[in-house]
Design a protein around this motif. Sequence first.
Motif, PDB file in Angstrom:
ATOM      1  N   GLU A  89       0.843  -1.185   0.000  1.00  0.00           N
ATOM      2  CA  GLU A  89       0.000   0.000   0.000  1.00  0.00           C
ATOM      3  C   GLU A  89       0.882   1.240   0.000  1.00  0.00           C
ATOM      4  O   GLU A  89       1.892   1.304   0.699  1.00  0.00           O
ATOM      5  N   TYR A 148      -7.586   3.303  -0.637  1.00  0.00           N
ATOM      6  CA  TYR A 148      -6.205   2.826  -0.716  1.00  0.00           C
ATOM      7  C   TYR A 148      -5.680   2.917  -2.143  1.00  0.00           C
ATOM      8  O   TYR A 148      -6.445   2.960  -3.103  1.00  0.00           O
ATOM      9  N   ARG A 150      -2.618   0.625  -4.042  1.00  0.00           N
ATOM     10  CA  ARG A 150      -1.687  -0.503  -3.865  1.00  0.00           C
ATOM     11  C   ARG A 150      -1.027  -0.834  -5.192  1.00  0.00           C
ATOM     12  O   ARG A 150      -1.655  -0.740  -6.255  1.00  0.00           O
TER      13      ARG A 150
END
Length: 155
Positions: A89, A148, A150
């Motif tokens: 992440e 997020y 990633r």
Amino acid sequence: MKRNSGKTAELVYQLASPIAQSLGLTIWDVRFEKEGSTWILLVVIDKEGGVSIDDCEAMSRPLDKKLDEVDPIEQSYCLEVSSAGLERELTQDWHFEHCRGQDVSLKLIRPYNGEREFTGALLGLENGAVSIQTAQDKYSFLLSEVAYVRLRADI
């Protein structure tokens, strides 16, 4: 988007960095978060060529000793040292610069034009907004809108 976990994480980062450097490691992230009734101090490490379980152990032992010595955390907690992993992440500004051009998955907190997940090449982070180039278009989202970002290992 969940960012670095405050003053405790910053203090632990300062304590952990010299240890990591002496081992040829980089501190990717430090988080101090409550999971259920337990506080977890997570130190995420990285190095060129990947991190092994031996690297995690080599980091954990001296860091645990340093944390006991300095005693910067009042409550009880569990220390975990882990690899950033292939699908790491991106949480720090320098992560976005370091990973520019790589393929990422970006998930929004709320849908944009009916979509919450976008996949594409990371263009960067500027003025609090992350930009990616998908096969169809270029998108830019404020970090406050992002759940997020990633790296993608499956491309």
